[in-house]
Every structure is written in C-alpha cells, then in structure tokens.
Design a protein around this motif. Structure first.
Motif, PDB file in Angstrom:
ATOM      1  N   ALA A   1       8.159  -0.879  -3.697  1.00 57.06           N
ATOM      2  CA  ALA A   1       7.434  -1.753  -2.775  1.00 57.06           C
ATOM      3  C   ALA A   1       8.299  -1.943  -1.537  1.00 57.06           C
ATOM      4  O   ALA A   1       9.524  -1.932  -1.626  1.00 57.06           O
ATOM      5  CB  ALA A   1       7.146  -3.102  -3.424  1.00 57.06           C
TER       6      ALA A   1
ATOM      7  N   ARG B   1       2.863   6.228   9.655  1.00 55.25           N
ATOM      8  CA  ARG B   1       1.999   5.240   9.022  1.00 55.25           C
ATOM      9  C   ARG B   1       2.773   3.939   8.877  1.00 55.25           C
ATOM     10  O   ARG B   1       4.005   3.946   8.883  1.00 55.25           O
ATOM     11  CB  ARG B   1       1.586   5.728   7.629  1.00 55.25           C
TER      12      ARG B   1
ATOM     13  N   PRO C   1       5.025  -0.257   4.971  1.00 56.38           N
ATOM     14  CA  PRO C   1       4.716  -0.751   3.612  1.00 56.38           C
ATOM     15  C   PRO C   1       3.799   0.189   2.837  1.00 56.38           C
ATOM     16  O   PRO C   1       3.802   0.174   1.609  1.00 56.38           O
ATOM     17  CB  PRO C   1       4.037  -2.093   3.882  1.00 56.38           C
ATOM     18  N   ASP C   2       3.014   1.028   3.529  1.00 55.03           N
ATOM     19  CA  ASP C   2       2.187   2.004   2.821  1.00 55.03           C
ATOM     20  C   ASP C   2       2.930   3.303   2.589  1.00 55.03           C
ATOM     21  O   ASP C   2       2.707   3.984   1.589  1.00 55.03           O
ATOM     22  CB  ASP C   2       0.935   2.351   3.646  1.00 55.03           C
ATOM     23  N   ALA C   3       3.784   3.649   3.549  1.00 53.09           N
ATOM     24  CA  ALA C   3       4.347   5.000   3.525  1.00 53.09           C
ATOM     25  C   ALA C   3       5.597   5.097   2.664  1.00 53.09           C
ATOM     26  O   ALA C   3       5.881   6.151   2.109  1.00 53.09           O
ATOM     27  CB  ALA C   3       4.663   5.440   4.956  1.00 53.09           C
TER      28      ALA C   3
END
Lengths: 297, 290, 109, 200, 114
Positions: free
Chosen positions: B186, B254, B257-259
């Motif tokens: 995370a 991107r 936090p997503d990548a």
C-alpha cells in the motif's frame, strides 16, 4: 605451511590496497594511490553508530567473519608447487564452503542492525547469491575433472599442458559472476546499491564500515587468486618465479572483475533470479559437458 | 593514532545531500568535485548539505537526518534559508569552502533525546513488552500480520514514512508505504517532490540518475546495454531508451497510490526514476487539487 | 597428550559426543511448540547421526566407502525433510495463519 | 594436537547445539545450529574424512540459511525482542532427551566395538566416487529421482496457484459432470484465524 | 590433521583483527534520534525485524533439493576420467532428471517474486 601462511598475510595488505585503487580508477576523483588510505584512516577516526536494539554481537562479528572467509579461501591457493597454507585434499570443497558461508555472513550483516534498508539488502542478496553459488560449483567441478582430484594443487598441475581457460572458455566468465556476488559489486551487488542507500552497510559507520570494506576487498583478492589458479594456471609460467606469476594473474583477474562490475547494469532481483536459473545454470551444465567430453581419453 | 590523524587530513569529506527545491541540478555538479564525496546515507557522512529551499513542514525530518550523522557532524545550508540555528551558509556556485570549514566543527542534536515510545522498566522483563508481540520493546512496537496482495501469505507488514530526503527517491517526495518483505502493498503520498529547475528534466541528467540506481556510470555505450537489464515491455525500458537517445520524456505517471502497490522496492525505485521530475511532481499534485 | 587431560579421539569419545547431540536434538524436537523449531531438533539429531556414522567409518569399517555413502544419504534425507517440511509449513500457514504443532493437530477434521 | 582440536570442536558442537533451543532470536538459533554442524564437519576431517567433513559445512551453510529465512518468516517475534518461551512438555522432553543420551552412552560403553581403522593410505574421496559409479549406482540415480520428487512436491505445496485455482481460495477441482459437484474431497471452510495465536 | 588447524588459526586471526579495528574509533553519543533507522527523515512505525515475507521462498526449496546433487558431483569428478563414458552418461542422466525439476519450477513461476 607456516611459511605459506606468512607469505599470504604479507601479500594481503598491498593486494587489498590494490583492490581499493582499482575501485577508484575511472571515478575521476584523483588521488588514486593515496585516496583509499586517507579515506580509510578518516573512517577509523569516526565513531561506530549504534542502532535501536541491534543484534550487537553479530553486528560486531560480521566483518570479521567476512574477512575470515576471504583468508580461508585464500589459504587453499598454492603459491608454488607444494607451498600452500592449508594443504587439504579437498581444497576446492573448502573454497565452496567459504562461498556458502559468505551468503550467511552478508545476511547477518544486513540482519543485525534492525533497520529497513540493511534488511532489504540482506534478503535480496540471499535470493541471488544462493543460485550464483551453484554456478561456481559446477564451474569448479569442471576444473577438477582433468585433475582427477579436489586438491587445488592438483588442479594447477593438470594445467601444465593447457590452461583451463582454453579447455572451458565459459568457465572463467561464469566464475566471475560468482566473484561479483561474493565481493558485492556491480550487477550482483544485491546487498547494497544506490536504490537501497548502501543496503547492508547503510547503517554502518566509522571503523565498522572500514572493516566491512576491507573484508570486501580481501574477498576480491581471494576470489581473484582462486580464479587465477583454477583457470589461468596459477603459479605456472615461464621465466618468472611461480609466486610472481600468481600475483600478476591475480591482479589481472582483479582488474577484470572490477571492470565487469562497472560495465553491467544491475537488474531487478526477480529478473536476475530467472536469468541465473534459466540461462546461466544451463550454460554451466553445457560447460561441464564440454570439459567432460574433452578430457575423456 | 597521530599517524592515522595526519593520514586522514587529506581524506575526502563525505557529504550527505538533503535536496530541496531547485537543488537537484546543483548537487549533480558536486559529484565529481575533488575533495568531496556524495554518500547515500547520513551514517557515512561528515557533513549534512542542505541544497535548495526546504519546506518548513520538513524541518523535523531534516533534524532527524541531522541527528543520524555520527558525531562530530556539521550542517551547510547551500542556497537555502536556515531551518535551525546551526551550520555554515553558502550562497555561490561552489559550497566546497563552506563544507571544508564546517568539517572542522561539531553540532549537538536538534532533537530531544527521547525514545519513540517509553519502554524502559515496562513489562515483566523491563524491555517494554508483554507477551510475545505486545508492548513497545526497546521503544517501538512490533510489526503485525496483514493481508498480502500477491501470494496470500498474511505475514508482517512494515509501515513507515520513506523520505522526503531519500537519495533513491525524487527529492521531497515522502511516501507512506506498507511493505511486506520488499514488495509494496500500500502506498500514500505524504508530500510531493520539490519543484526543480527545467534543466533537471533534460535527458542527460535523467538517464544518469536512473543508471546510477542500476549501478553503472552514465556513458552511452554502457547505457545501451543497461536497457537489457530492465524488464521487456515495461515503460521503464522505453523511457530510458528515449533518454539515452537524447529525447525528452513527457509521460506523466499514474497516481502513485495506484501504481506503486505490487512493485518490489527495486522496481519501484527504478520506476519512479524513469519519469522526469516535473512530471512526477505533477502526478503527485493532481490528486490533491482534485 | 596431557593438554586434553587424557581424553583422546577414539570411537568411544566420538560416539559419546554424537549421543549428546542426539539427546539434545531429541529434547528440542519434543519440547518445541513450533513446527520449524521441531525441525531444528530433528536436524540436530541427524547431525549426531552423521558424526556417529563417520566415527564408525573411521574406526570400525576400515574405510569402506559405504560408510561415507551412508553419511551422504543422511544429508540427502535432511535436505528432503527440510524442503518438504517447509513447503508444508507454507501450505498450512496459507490456510490457517498458524505455525504451531498444536494448531496442526486441529487440522484433522 | 588432534585430540585437543577434537575436544574443542566437540565442546563447541554440543554447546552450540544446546544454545539452539535457548536463544530468543530465530536467526541466532539457526546459525547456532550451523556452528554445531561446522564443528561436526571439522571433527569428520579429523577422522580422515575430508570430503564428508567439508561438504557438511557447505551443505549445512546453505540449508541453515534457508532455515533462517523460514524461521523468520513463520515465527512470531522472530528476533526475540520480547523474551519468550516456546517450550511445552519441558520436563517430559528433558527426561526423554537425557534418557536417550544415557542409553546411547551405555550402549557405546557396554558393547564391544570392532576396531578396524581407516588405513592411512586410503583415498576417501576416490573410493566414494568408485562406489557411487559402481556398486551403488542405483542409490545414486534413485537419489536423483527422490530429489526431483522433492522439488516437485515442494513447489506444488508451497506455490499459491493450486492445480484448480488459488490454493487459499480452496483450489476446487471441476465436477465430473458439467456443472456437477466438485470431484474429490471438499476442502474445509474457515481459514484465516487471525488473532488466535497472539495472546501467549 | 594440521590441514584444518591453519584455517582455524586464520579465522581467529581475522575475527580478532576486525574486532580490534572496530574498537579503534571514539565512543559514539548514543542518543535515541541518532539510533533511529535511516529513512531519509521519515520514521518507521515498528521494528524492522518482522516475519519477513521473503518473496522467493519456493525457489529456496527447489534450491536445497537441487544443491544436494553437489554432494554426489564432487566424488564423481575425482573418478570421472578413470570411469570414462559411463560416468558421463550417469551424471548426464542425474543432471537431466534434476533439470526437469528446474523446468517444472520455471513453469510454475518459482523464480518470480511471489
């Protein structure tokens, strides 16, 4: 035996210094010869940084073990016919044991400070160094085939006709991969590296760092001496006395190893792991088969 | 001892650079300066060089860094306003003189000498913990298990703030990461990277930064070979190839936090380094604006 | 031979050391709750076994190669035990988040 | 000289074997066991088995390295930051261990051990090689097959992807008839007891 | 028996030397902020020592099984020439069998980060 040990202990400091000089060449910072000595002295005058709740004993001992493995590895190398510090009939296996224990020691070095980057480096290193060790053992067995013995002295004597470098051209490059892993440099420096802020030595300072770097340089010397012995005929050579030949070949392998460490880029560890098992390991099988067919009468 | 001391007098001064706004390109010029050596961790350093303006919000982080240098230690503020009342100030193009002067001095800690959590004398053995996993032994709690995103083994998760002055991340970027082993499970952005001058987006410095993470120098011939070290089909390889060819890369990553989750530490550091600093900053600022 | 107080390297002394290792290993294997620690006990017992085999080989078998082969086989057993044991630990942990032998017994539904 | 070395190495082997179960840190425990193995390996060299001895060292170095990885992975409090006791049935285990030791020692002392030492000119490694490639060839090749089986078994057990899907999701085999009930025994429900072992 | 005495002496020597070297420096001021692990100014919430998720654990299992074959290879190398083609064939078979294990592991993704 005792004489050989004394020669080794005398030759080691200048060779360690030479290793540091090789590491400095091409970095463009001048003071080639004195630089390593000065920086080393400065390190010795700094304090050792403690960390929160470290494994004190192992942290203190890790550089010592690393140096010890380098010394023991070096001690199986014959300096001249019959002149060898530990005259074991299974010297090659002892060298293999030193390789295996190096993985343990580097892991301990990264584990003991109880800090994230050293720990990351230690675990990453274990993943890569274990299979890299496998490579070297196959290659060294290839060197033992013509000698019909596991004694390093016999391996040298078997090269009177032709060096193992010629018999198994893949041997030295594959062995060098292990050398890079053992001495924590270049494409195999998974214990350290800029993306881990120094990895296992990220929390070390002062004399502890100096001792670790010294041991690393000593390991380069030991590895190079072993490579020179197993593949380049060790002390064999015309005109000059044997030990001098060994010294010259050792220096050559040291330089080549440092250069290779600078030349190749480090991969992400998962990619390197696949490369080791799927490409380099089969190559070492092929290398062994090649020697096997060559030496059959 | 005096022999050692006289030998050490000519040694290079190890410097840890905490880079602020606009400090990236100037620090690069120090890499080959004789007499100095840029190091990756404050443990190896004698002098803390603060290059470029650092947010007051990061003052505590800077003080923590300062505390991690072994004593004697010193600070040099290079093109940066002081955030605490110690150290030399350097304004010109060359901070070498100030660093040399600083290397003769020693500064006390900025932070109070307190453990992260009280622990001494607590618990049945006085080590700050109860039972196997409880308490704060030696001042910190122990990691606890958490779900994993890759192989489903719920082992311990390590939560920490990485940055803002980590040498392998873009300067100023502070990440709140949860790691399991070396894989990020995370990620959150605590602070975006500092703005850097336009020269930091140039192909040369960008390629050099990425190649340094891969352990090799910036020569082009080697850089070509380095492409093979990156996973095929990854955008990293394409971007490094463009930089090596002298082309700019204007891709925006991107949102982090997503990548980042699912990447291992090495892969994440390389991935972050494969974007131009300004684009990375834009990617970190965008979600905040929205 | 006075520095060792009369102790010499004989088959009896080697076997006593091996017996000590086996005894400690047995204690460890029986007393540890965790599966991995139990494996440490087993390994220590096999360690004693290797020592005993090599001792017999050196003093009683006249150097017959089968003795050495047996030692190698013991080591192979160790490797197999470790590989399969750890794989089991992983499989069980994935299912149960447990690593204790007591939790393992619960698996018998 | 040999006897003195033997004495020191035996003491080291036994002491570090004992320490394995007395240290809190799992890494220390693994490497303590490694020290015990190294000591035994060196004793084997003293016993004129230079190959078995040194090979024990390198085999055990990597095995204990892997052991340490797994110990840290699956033990709570792997570094022993909180002192802990992982011991159960301590008395029973100690008595059994002591009895085993006493029994073995008695057996050693009471039995008449044949004395037929290794001839000094023996070539231990060469003999072993001849044995491997000659009379014991089958053992050698069987070992290969066993190791292969171990590899496959270990990979199957430890990998996440079971044969019919992810192992932690049940890995249910398809039905024998289309849409029918899954073949084979159904895995029990209710994995993921999260906190039940934290309260020691 | 002296052949292992010398390595042992060297080990003692090296460990003592490195120990002494680390005693050379001055005593460090061990304040808590100084001892905190380096994270570029950030702080960790917990100790770094943890149940570490080594992402390559299936590889290590494959490795210890595969590594066992080295035990057989060293004695094989010593008698290789005197045994001749038969030795080549036998070891080829042995390695072939084990290579199947590696191929299988590769197919199962053992060398990837789990």
């Amino acid at each position: 035996m005792i004489a050989a040990t004394l020669y080794l202990l005398l030759a080691l400091p200048p060779l360690v210094w030479a290793a540091a000089v090789f590491d400095r060449i091409g970095t463009g910072r001048g003071a080639l010869l004195a630089g390593p000595l000065r920086n080393g002295a400065a390190l010795l005058l700094r304090p050792v940084a403690p960390t929160e709740a470290p494994d004190r004993l192992n942290r203190l001992l890790a550089p010592g073990w690393y140096l010890a493995l380098a010394l023991v590895g070096l001690s199986v190398v014959p300096l001249a016919p019959g002149l060898v510090a530990s005259d074991l009939s299974t010297g090659l296996v002892l060298w293999g044991a030193c390789e295996a224990l190096t993985v343990v020691v580097v892991f301990l070095h990264g584990w003991s400070p109880n800090a994230p980057f050293p720990l990351l480096g230690a675990y990453r290193y274990v993943a890569i160094a274990l299979p890299a060790m496998l490579l070297s053992m196959f290659v060294l067995i290839g060197a033992a085939l013509p000698a019909q013995s596991l004694s390093v002295g016999a391996v040298v004597e078997a090269q009177r006709e032709v060096w193992n470098l010629v018999r198994q051209p893949l041997g030295l490059p594959l062995f060098m991969a292990l050398g890079l892993a053992l001495t924590l440099r270049g494409p195999f420096d998974y214990a350290g590296g800029a993306e881990l802020a120094g990895g296992t030595s990220a929390e070390e300072s002062g004399p502890a760092l100096a001792a670790w770097r010294l041991a690393r340089a000593a390991m380069l010397v030991a590895f190079s001496a072993m490579a020179a012995t197993a593949f380049l005929g060790g002390y064999l050579g015309p005109v000059l006395p044997g030990p001098l030949w060994l010294l010259l070949k050792t220096l050559a392998v040291m330089a080549a190893t440092v250069a290779a460490g600078r030349f190749f880029a480090r991969m992400p560890p998962a990619r390197m792991l696949t490369l080791l098992w799927v490409v380099l390991l089969p190559l070492s099988f092929a290398n062994l088969a090649l020697v096997g067919i060559e030496v059959l009468p | 001892m005096s022999l050692l001391a006289s030998l050490a007098r000519g040694a290079e001064i190890p410097v840890f650079a905490a880079i602020g706004a606009g400090g990236l390109a100037p620090v690069e010029t120090l890499r080959r300066r004789p007499g100095l050596r840029l190091v990756d961790t404050p443990r190896h350093a004698r002098v803390l060089l603060v290059a470029g303006e650092v947010d007051a919000a990061h003052a505590t982080a800077l003080e923590r860094l300062h505390a991690q240098l072994a004593r004697p230690r010193a600070t040099v503020w290079w093109r940066a306003p002081r955030l605490f009342d110690r150290g030399e100030i350097a304004d010109g193009d060359d901070p070498t003189g100030a660093i040399r002067r600083a290397a003769e001095t020693d500064e006390p800690d900025q932070r109070p000498d307190l453990p992260p959590h009280p622990w001494e004398g607590i618990g049945p053995h006085g080590q700050g913990g109860m039972g196997m996993m409880g308490g704060t032994p030696y001042g910190r709690p122990m990691a606890m298990t958490a779900e994993d995103i890759r192989d489903g083994l719920a082992l311990d998760a390590y939560r920490a703030r990485f940055g803002p002055f980590l040498p392998m991340l873009p300067p100023g970027l502070a990440l709140d990461l949860t790691l399991q082993g070396d894989v990020i499970v995370a990620a959150g952005v605590a602070a975006p990277p500092y703005p850097q001058g336009a020269e930091s987006d140039a192909p040369g410095p960008c390629a050099a930064r990425m190649l340094r993470l891969m352990g090799i120098g910036p020569r082009a011939a080697r850089a070509r070979g380095a492409l093979a070290a990156l996973p095929r089909g990854s955008g990293m390889r394409r971007r490094l190839a463009a930089w090596v060819d002298g082309a700019r890369v204007d891709e925006t990553p991107r949102p982090l936090p997503d990548a980042l989750p699912g990447r291992d530490w090495t892969g994440a550091a390389l991935w972050l380094a494969s974007f131009a600093p300004s684009r990375l900053r834009a990617a970190c600022l965008k979600p905040e604006a929205a | 031979m006075t520095i060792t107080g009369g102790i010499e390297m004989t088959l009896v002394s080697v076997l006593i050391v091996a017996a000590a290792l086996i005894g400690i290993g047995l204690y460890g294997a029986l007393s540890q709750q965790s599966f991995v620690m139990l494996m440490m006990g087993l390994e220590l017992m096999l360690n004693g076994a290797i020592l005993a085999i090599v001792g017999f080989w050196a003093f009683s078998l006249g150097g017959a190669p089968e003795g050495q082969l047996l030692a190698i086989i013991v080591m192979a057993v160790m490797a197999v035990e470790m590989a399969v044991g750890f794989a089991l630990v992983v499989a069980v942990y994935r299912k149960r988040q447990a690593d204790m032998t007591e939790s393992l017994t619960e698996l018998r539904h | 000289m040999t006897d003195a070395l033997f004495l020191v190495l035996s003491a080291l082997a036994v002491w570090s074997g004992w320490r394995v179960f007395r240290v809190d840190s799992m890494v220390r425990a693994s490497f303590q066991l490694l020290v015990s193995f190294i000591a035994v390996g060196l004793i084997a060299v003293l016993l004129a088995a230079p190959y078995i001895g040194i090979a024990t060292v390198f085999m055990m170095a990597v095995e204990m390295m892997v052991m340490a990885l797994f110990m840290v992975m699956f033990m709570m409090n792997p570094a022993g930051l909180n002192p802990m006791s992982m011991v159960h049935q301590h008395r029973f285990a100690a008595i059994t261990g002591g009895t085993a030791f006493a029994g073995l020692v008695a057996a050693v002392l009471l039995s008449d051990l044949p004395a037929n030492p290794v001839p000094p000119e023996a070539e231990a490694v060469r003999d072993l090689g001849r044995e491997l490639l000659g009379p014991s060839m089958l053992i050698f090749e069987t070992a290969g097959v066993t190791l292969l089986a171990t590899m496959i078994g270990a990979v199957v057990l430890s990998a996440r992807s079971g044969r019919y899907g992810e192992s932690d999701a049940g890995s249910v085999p398809p039905g024998l008839t289309p849409g029918g009930a899954p073949a084979g025994r159904r895995p029990a429900q209710g994995g993921g007891h999260h906190d039940h072992h934290w309260g020691h | 028996m002296t052949e292992i005495a010398m390595p042992l002496v060297l080990v003692l020597l090296a460990v003592a030397f490195a120990w002494g070297l680390q005693r050379l420096g001055p005593e460090a001021g061990a304040t808590w902020p100084h001892r905190a692990p380096f994270l570029g100014g950030g702080v960790p919430q917990t100790h770094a020592w943890q149940r570490w998720h080594a992402r390559y654990y299936p590889m290590t299992l494959l490795f210890i099984a595969f590594e066992m074959e080295m035990m057989f290879m060293y004695p094989w190398a010593v008698v290789y020439i005197e045994t001749g083609t038969k030795a080549l064939a036998e070891m080829g078979m042995f390695l072939g069998i084990l290579s199947v294990g590696i191929l299988y592991g590769w197919r199962e993704g053992v060398f990837r980060w789990q």
